[in-house]
Design an enzyme around this catalytic site. Structure first.
Site, PDB file in Angstrom:
ATOM      1  N   HIS A  94       0.827  -1.218   0.000  1.00  0.00           N
ATOM      2  CA  HIS A  94       0.000   0.000   0.000  1.00  0.00           C
ATOM      3  C   HIS A  94       0.855   1.259   0.000  1.00  0.00           C
ATOM      4  O   HIS A  94       0.465   2.302  -0.478  1.00  0.00           O
ATOM      5  CB  HIS A  94      -0.917   0.023   1.215  1.00  0.00           C
ATOM      6  CG  HIS A  94      -1.773  -1.193   1.353  1.00  0.00           C
ATOM      7  ND1 HIS A  94      -2.731  -1.523   0.421  1.00  0.00           N
ATOM      8  CD2 HIS A  94      -1.796  -2.180   2.272  1.00  0.00           C
ATOM      9  CE1 HIS A  94      -3.324  -2.652   0.783  1.00  0.00           C
ATOM     10  NE2 HIS A  94      -2.764  -3.068   1.900  1.00  0.00           N
ATOM     11  N   HIS A 119       5.499   6.512   6.744  1.00  0.00           N
ATOM     12  CA  HIS A 119       5.199   6.073   5.376  1.00  0.00           C
ATOM     13  C   HIS A 119       4.736   7.289   4.574  1.00  0.00           C
ATOM     14  O   HIS A 119       4.562   8.374   5.138  1.00  0.00           O
ATOM     15  CB  HIS A 119       4.114   4.984   5.388  1.00  0.00           C
ATOM     16  CG  HIS A 119       2.826   5.472   5.956  1.00  0.00           C
ATOM     17  ND1 HIS A 119       2.478   5.293   7.277  1.00  0.00           N
ATOM     18  CD2 HIS A 119       1.806   6.182   5.406  1.00  0.00           C
ATOM     19  CE1 HIS A 119       1.308   5.857   7.503  1.00  0.00           C
ATOM     20  NE2 HIS A 119       0.879   6.414   6.385  1.00  0.00           N
ATOM     21  N   HIS A 121       2.315   8.975   1.091  1.00  0.00           N
ATOM     22  CA  HIS A 121       1.199   8.896   0.145  1.00  0.00           C
ATOM     23  C   HIS A 121       1.537   9.817  -1.021  1.00  0.00           C
ATOM     24  O   HIS A 121       2.081  10.901  -0.811  1.00  0.00           O
ATOM     25  CB  HIS A 121      -0.100   9.362   0.805  1.00  0.00           C
ATOM     26  CG  HIS A 121      -0.475   8.539   2.003  1.00  0.00           C
ATOM     27  ND1 HIS A 121      -1.278   7.430   1.921  1.00  0.00           N
ATOM     28  CD2 HIS A 121      -0.136   8.657   3.308  1.00  0.00           C
ATOM     29  CE1 HIS A 121      -1.435   6.903   3.128  1.00  0.00           C
ATOM     30  NE2 HIS A 121      -0.748   7.634   3.994  1.00  0.00           N
ATOM     31  N   GLU A 132      -2.772  13.577   1.157  1.00  0.00           N
ATOM     32  CA  GLU A 132      -4.083  13.155   1.682  1.00  0.00           C
ATOM     33  C   GLU A 132      -4.852  14.367   2.184  1.00  0.00           C
ATOM     34  O   GLU A 132      -5.993  14.588   1.809  1.00  0.00           O
ATOM     35  CB  GLU A 132      -3.885  12.124   2.788  1.00  0.00           C
ATOM     36  CG  GLU A 132      -3.234  10.862   2.253  1.00  0.00           C
ATOM     37  CD  GLU A 132      -3.746   9.614   2.929  1.00  0.00           C
ATOM     38  OE1 GLU A 132      -3.466   9.457   4.131  1.00  0.00           O
ATOM     39  OE2 GLU A 132      -4.419   8.799   2.273  1.00  0.00           O
ATOM     40  N   HIS A 145       3.687  10.631   6.670  1.00  0.00           N
ATOM     41  CA  HIS A 145       3.037  10.411   7.965  1.00  0.00           C
ATOM     42  C   HIS A 145       3.998   9.720   8.931  1.00  0.00           C
ATOM     43  O   HIS A 145       4.510   8.643   8.615  1.00  0.00           O
ATOM     44  CB  HIS A 145       1.795   9.532   7.800  1.00  0.00           C
ATOM     45  CG  HIS A 145       0.664  10.238   7.119  1.00  0.00           C
ATOM     46  ND1 HIS A 145      -0.399   9.583   6.550  1.00  0.00           N
ATOM     47  CD2 HIS A 145       0.432  11.565   6.943  1.00  0.00           C
ATOM     48  CE1 HIS A 145      -1.247  10.472   6.046  1.00  0.00           C
ATOM     49  NE2 HIS A 145      -0.755  11.680   6.255  1.00  0.00           N
ATOM     50  N   THR A 226      -5.968   6.723   7.806  1.00  0.00           N
ATOM     51  CA  THR A 226      -6.480   6.993   6.460  1.00  0.00           C
ATOM     52  C   THR A 226      -6.486   5.732   5.598  1.00  0.00           C
ATOM     53  O   THR A 226      -6.783   5.801   4.408  1.00  0.00           O
ATOM     54  CB  THR A 226      -5.644   8.073   5.750  1.00  0.00           C
ATOM     55  OG1 THR A 226      -4.299   7.595   5.608  1.00  0.00           O
ATOM     56  CG2 THR A 226      -5.650   9.373   6.525  1.00  0.00           C
TER      57      THR A 226
END
Ligand SMILES: *[C@@H]1O[C@H](CO)[C@@H](O)[C@H](O)[C@H]1NC(C)=O
Ligand SMILES: *[C@@H]1O[C@H](CO)[C@@H](O)[C@H](O)[C@H]1NC(C)=O
Ligand SMILES: *[C@@H]1O[C@H](CO)[C@@H](O)[C@H](O)[C@H]1NC(C)=O
Ligand SMILES: *[C@@H]1O[C@H](CO)[C@@H](O)[C@H](O)[C@H]1NC(C)=O
Ligand SMILES: *[C@@H]1O[C@H](CO)[C@@H](O)[C@H](O)[C@H]1NC(C)=O
Length: 355
Positions: A94, A119, A121, A132, A145, A226
């Site tokens: 992911h 991690h 996004h 996000e 994050h 999230t």
């Protein structure tokens, strides 16, 4: 031979039976994705919290922001990690994740929170707007994050994640600009974790280098993870100021990784791994900084510019009128009281016309 296959069948059945009660989700429940049939609209079928309260991310816009003077700067402890205790970098299908040492902490959130992992996004190379959280409806290029758990109350992150006040996430908005050497300490190793399940050790480094300027300016609200299972247990801190990474650095993030295993016949690129902003009814975001208005006449909407211009014009007219009136009064008082009376009504009209 038949006995052996019977045995195998029995084992399979046992495994299946054993899996069922412990995970209410279907066996392939962890198969969630961002698009397609298992995309975010379907998350709540398997993970009810995703359709529940206090969901993240959100759009940060003026209507919901409240200045709160009690929001003190956060203190990052144990951030100066030396290179020798290495970090583990993982592709979990992911995102790309760095496991963080437990002795790394953040203070200033009430309870003590120890670090768990970080991690990212991001979007894709054709639409590089994958943060996000959005600010005034606008996406940033990417978002980092750093995840913590409440170590005053809970022994570890997996235990804390569905508990009250279990987690805290510190979020860094990322925009494209100049190159950022700190982020290369992660990005340089992305090629080693191209596929889901791959893991490498990377040299430790100071996580504080990943934070933006003026970290004392931030948004604070209560929200959720999230990603599934979307537990609403997260105290969010989103820094106001973004960090910059270069176009080349962003490109690595957008093109180096896959959501799928190495041997998967239909590989899927790891792109657009951000959740859409969630409803934010009857909630407020506290901000640690005063909303200083932009300098006049720059970066303002045409409406505001027009109002300011009109107000300025009016102000100048009033000042002019008053000055003229004072000047004439002084002149007339020099000339004598009688003549001065003649001027008065005319001047009064002039001031009234502009008021
Ligand atoms: C789970 O996934 C595996 C491999 O992707 C697949 O073979 C299997 O049919 C799936 N099972 C269910 C119940 O969807
Ligand atoms: C400021 O934030 C704290 C929590 O950090 C909250 O308890 C308090 O009510 C807030 N104050 C105002 C004036 O909103
Ligand atoms: C970080 O640690 C290294 C080695 O332990 C030390 O030389 C350096 O001064 C430290 N930096 C800060 C900002 O504390
Ligand atoms: C959290 O970090 C502190 C400081 O390093 C450490 O003493 C404590 O044991 C950690 N807590 C947990 C639950 O690991
Ligand atoms: C987390 O703590 C719980 C409760 O003490 C324990 O049962 C569990 O094994 C721990 N998990 C990990 C991954 O350490």
């Amino acid at each position: 031979m038949p006995l052996r296959s019977l045995h195998a069948a029995a084992v399979l059945l046992l495994v299946a039976l054993k899996e069922q009660p412990s995970s209410p989700a279907p066996l392939n429940g962890s198969k969630w994705t961002y698009i397609g049939p298992d995309g975010e609209k379907s998350w709540s079928k398997t993970y009810p919290s995703c359709g529940g309260l206090l969901q993240s991310p959100i759009d940060l816009h003026d209507d919901i922001l409240r200045y709160n003077a009690s929001l003190r700067p956060l203190a990052f402890q144990g951030y100066n990690q030396s290179a020798s205790p290495q970090f583990v970098l993982t592709n979990n299908g992911h995102s790309v994740k760095v496991k963080l040492p437990k002795d790394m902490q953040v203070r200033g959130l009430g309870a003590r929170y120890n670090a768990s992992q970080l991690h990212l996004h991001w979007g894709d190379k054709n639409d590089p707007h994958g943060s996000e959280h959005t600010v005034g409806g606008e996406h940033f290029a990417a978002e980092l994050h750093i995840v913590y758990y409440n170590s005053d109350r809970y022994p570890n992150d997996s235990f804390a994640k569905d508990k009250p006040e279990g987690l805290a996430v510190v979020a860094v908005l990322i925009e494209v600009g100049s190159s950022n050497p700190a982020y290369d300490k992660i990005f340089d190793h992305l090629k080693d974790v191209k596929y889901k399940g791959q893991e490498v050790f990377i040299p430790g480094f100071s996580i504080e280098e990943l934070l933006p300027e003026r970290p004392e300016e931030y948004y604070r609200y209560k929200g959720s993870l999230t990603t599934p299972p979307c537990y609403p247990t997260v105290l969010w801190t989103v820094f106001r100021n973004p960090v910059q990474i270069s176009q080349e650095q962003l490109m690595k993030l957008e093109t180096d990784l896959y959501c799928t295993h190495m041997d998967d016949p239909s590989p899927r690129e790891m792109v657009n791994n951000f959740r859409r902003v969630q409803k934010f009814d009857e909630r407020l975001v506290y901000v640690s900084f005063q909303q200083v208005p932009d300098p006049p006449c720059t970066g303002l909407s045409p409406g505001i510019v027009l109002s300011v211009a009109l107000a300025c014009g009016l102000g100048i007219c009033i000042v002019l009128a008053v000055s003229i009136w004072l000047l004439r009064r002084r002149k007339s008082s020099k000339k004598g009281a009688n003549k001065g009376v003649i001027y008065k009504p005319a001047i009064k009209q002039e001031t009234e016309a502009h008021a």
